[in-house]
Design an enzyme around this catalytic site. Structure first.
Site: not given
Length: 725
Positions: A461-462, A504-505, A608, A610, A685
């Protein structure tokens, strides 16, 4: 091969032992060129032969029933095909994960702007005009449209210790009330759907965040089996919670397409999105803090009132972060839900923390002022050893490092109110916290020679899903990322968590990692070495004193599919991202304008994946924090509840002029072995959580006055300054 993995123990850090060197780098998005060139096929962009266009008809009364629809009133308009009514079409867009029952069956009207019918025409313009001209009659009922007038449902408190006793005996007490208005997601891409039936099977192209859940919702709505449904959402232009659940545009397109025997496209204009897509509830919050004179918190209470439609199960989790950020002897958190006739409330980016931390971190800052303490010192002094409510140990927590490191980098020790002509300049800070989640997710990885394909119905979603899944796979299989193809947003692929809640990730990434890990085992077997001795790098496999090109070793396709779901770790340890926000603002003493001059976010959020997309997500969250503090305010007419601020001209998101050039994000190195197999935590978030509070606290520092009714628009700042004299 398929493998199901339950997250119930700390994980080895395999991604720290691989050799491709792409994890953590700021790799460009593979989908970037399509998006910046305008060739990425978002839902409404897909060319569909023979498509008809639908426009939703929305109720113009607050509560009641549809008494009649005069189809003859638009029968003579050129291009009009049909007016379709169906109880399945007028349901509330329930949250994708929640699976909550709809509350608007049949001809019942529950709020102003609720979809009640669909006009279908040969062109979008004809459908739009006909929907506006269609004559509808109603029987009406009285309804409360403001929380003050609605029926109140008081929940059971979450508590530990004896709050009232601790508060009453506290040497220093703070008792403040705060309000926040409703907010909307305002995603760049409006909600859209294209439905087409072939026999008894339907394909829906839609802007959805959680395809696995949406497939089940659509099958349930249409009364068919899930095997008869396919949803395609390869590109989604933002969601922020508004596209978690199946929306009325998707159901309407499917129902109309089935009736007419041709494809139907339904695209919501921006005003319709504001009217009938889930909003963030307004809040009324009371924060009570008790402390000793030397700054040890002894009592914490964060009570809130939110709103929603009758029967809806969602309630904004306002005090979510307040329950574990600091410790005290007595804690109490109570929520009241007001039942009103207004656009349904649901998850909007960082539900709970986005508005709850505006109030809570403002109160902590004001308590520091009452104590004559540095706000940084007060926060550091009250970091608890374990979860204050249930005693669970924290998995990995670098809150103190974020606070102290950020203060040093921002120049906190030198903060002092400055005057520059009519402008008063000050600094503010706030802690950041967002609990970490893992949601059941599956992925399949195919390897042929030195090229791999990742398949999952996960969405982008971006946020950079195409990039990070390619990086995980490339790292695990020793391939350049350009040799990894990622296929997303197709419900025929293995079902993933979807995009939401910053999970999600963690979830789809872990499933991809596990599938690739399975492939490593298959490669090691072919090479004749133990998997622990296998090295994969630049398309070559090494082990057992052999080195072979993958293109030679894997001539036929190897496939692995893996599923991951939460296990015992969520019960034994509490995993959360933590951070600290710092802001410098200038306030005009005559106009009340607030200009954010610089901002810093220091965050510890696990590995992290990316650096570029992570930074973008964090900055995006901080920008939303600025909007929540200064501009964003959804306004409803107090007479009938209709939305007044129905577009981006009237609902003011933070624009370029509102955001400082000097906006920095620092990631602290962190690995949370209790979080998931790839040691990640949510990002986007956490960027919002506390960001707006840092801005509000900077306003208070600069002016000596505090705003309690957010956002801090110029009129409120002027009024506070005038009251101060």
């Amino acid at each position: 091969m398929k493998d199901t993995f339950t997250m119930d123990c700390p994980q080895p850090r395999l991604l720290d032992e691989t050799h491709q060197g792409v994890i953590g780098t700021g790799m460009d998005r593979p989908d970037g060129p399509q998006k910046v060139s305008g060739t990425a096929p978002y839902t409404a962009d897909n060319p569909t032969e023979g498509v008809a266009h639908g426009a939703l008809v929305r109720a113009t009364v607050t509560r009641g029933r549809v008494a009649g629809i005069d189809r003859a009133s638009i029968a003579n308009l050129p291009g009009v095909i049909d007016v379709i009514t169906d109880p399945r079409m007028t349901r509330n867009p329930a949250q994708g994960m929640a699976g909550e029952a709809p509350v608007q069956p049949g001809d019942a009207v529950h709020y102003h702007g609720q979809p009640i019918a669909l006009v279908v025409a040969e062109t979008f313009e004809a459908a739009r005009d006909a929907a506006q001209r269609l004559k509808v009659t109603y029987t009406t009922e009285n309804a409360a449209v403001t929380p003050e007038n609605g029926e109140h449902e008081v929940g059971e408190p979450d508590a530990a210790g004896d709050f009232q006793r601790a508060f009453d005996s506290a040497e220093v007490q703070l008792d403040r009330e705060y309000t926040t208005p409703s907010q909307v997601s305002a995603a760049m891409e409006p909600h859209a759907a294209i439905a087409e039936w072939k026999g008894n099977e339907v394909t829906l192209r839609a802007a959805q965040q959680m395809v696995r859940f949406n497939k089940a919702e659509l099958a349930d709505t249409l009364g068919i089996d899930e095997s008869q449904v396919r949803i395609l959402s390869p590109f989604v232009g933002g969601g922020f919670g508004s596209k978690l659940g199946l929306g009325p545009e998707a159901a309407a397109a499917c129902i109309a397409s089935q009736k007419l025997g041709r494809p139907v496209r339904v695209v919501m204009p921006r005003q319709t999105v504001f009217d009938c897509v889930l909003r963030r509830s307004e809040t009324k919050q009371r924060v009570r803090l008790g402390a000793t004179k030397d700054g040890r918190l002894t009592a914490i209470s964060h009570d809130d009132q939110v709103s929603n439609l009758d029967g809806e199960g969602f309630a904004e989790p306002t005090s979510q972060a307040s329950q574990f950020l600091y410790g005290a002897d007595g804690l109490s958190f109570t929520q009241t839900v007001a039942r009103i006739a207004a656009t349904p409330a649901g998850s909007v980016r960082a539900p709970g923390e986005a508005v709850g931390m505006l109030a809570f971190e403002s109160a902590v800052d004001e308590l520091a002022q009452e104590l004559g303490m540095d706000p940084l010192e007060l926060r550091l002094k009250n970091i608890p050893a374990t979860h204050p409510l249930d005693g669970r140990p924290y998995s990995v927590r670098r809150l103190a490092d974020c606070l102290t490191g950020g203060a040093e980098r921002f120049g906190w020790k030198d903060r002092a109110v400055k005057r520059e002509g009519d402008w008063l300049v000050g600094m503010g800070m706030a802690s950041a916290a967002r609990s970490n989640m893992l949601v059941k997710s599956a992925a399949r990885v195919r390897l042929t020679g030195d090229r791999a394909v990742v398949e999952t119905d996960m969405t982008d979603i971006g946020t950079g899903t195409y990039a990070i899944l390619a990086q995980i796979t490339a790292e695990m299989l020793g391939l350049p990322p350009a040799q990894v193809e990622v296929r997303l947003g197709d419900s025929d692929l293995p079902g993933a968590s979807g995009s939401g809640g910053s999970f999600g990730a963690n979830s789809a990434g872990s499933a991809t990692f596990l599938a690739a890990k399975d492939l490593r085992g298959q490669i090691a077997e072919r090479l004749g070495c133990a998997v622990d001795d296998l090295t994969l790098q630049d398309g070559r496999a090494r082990g057992a004193n052999r080195e072979v090109a993958l293109s030679e070793l894997v001539e036929a396709e190897l496939t692995a599919e893996a599923t991951i779901e939460a296990g015992e770790t969520a019960e034994t340890h509490f995993s959360s991202g933590f951070g600290a926000h710092f802001a410098e603002v200038a306030v005009n003493e005559w106009t009340g304008e607030v200009r954010v001059r610089r901002m810093l976010g220091v965050m510890a959020m696990g590995r992290i994946l990316n650096e570029k997309t992570a930074r973008s997500q964090a900055i995006g969250g901080m920008v939303w924090g600025i909007g929540g503090a200064l501009t964003e305010e959804m306004v409803n007419d107090s007479r009938d509840g209709h939305v007044v601020t129905r577009d981006l001209a009237n609902y003011h998101v933070a624009a370029h002029a509102d955001v400082p050039r000097d906006m920095q994000v620092v990631f602290l190195e962190e690995r949370d072995d209790w979080a998931n197999p790839i040691q990640t935590k949510g990002i986007g978030e956490l960027g919002i959580s506390g960001a707006g509070a840092a801005v509000l606290n900077a306003i208070a520092h600069a002016t000596g006055v505090r705003i309690y009714d957010f956002p801090a628009t110029p009129d409120k700042v002027i009024a506070a300054l005038e009251a101060k004299g």
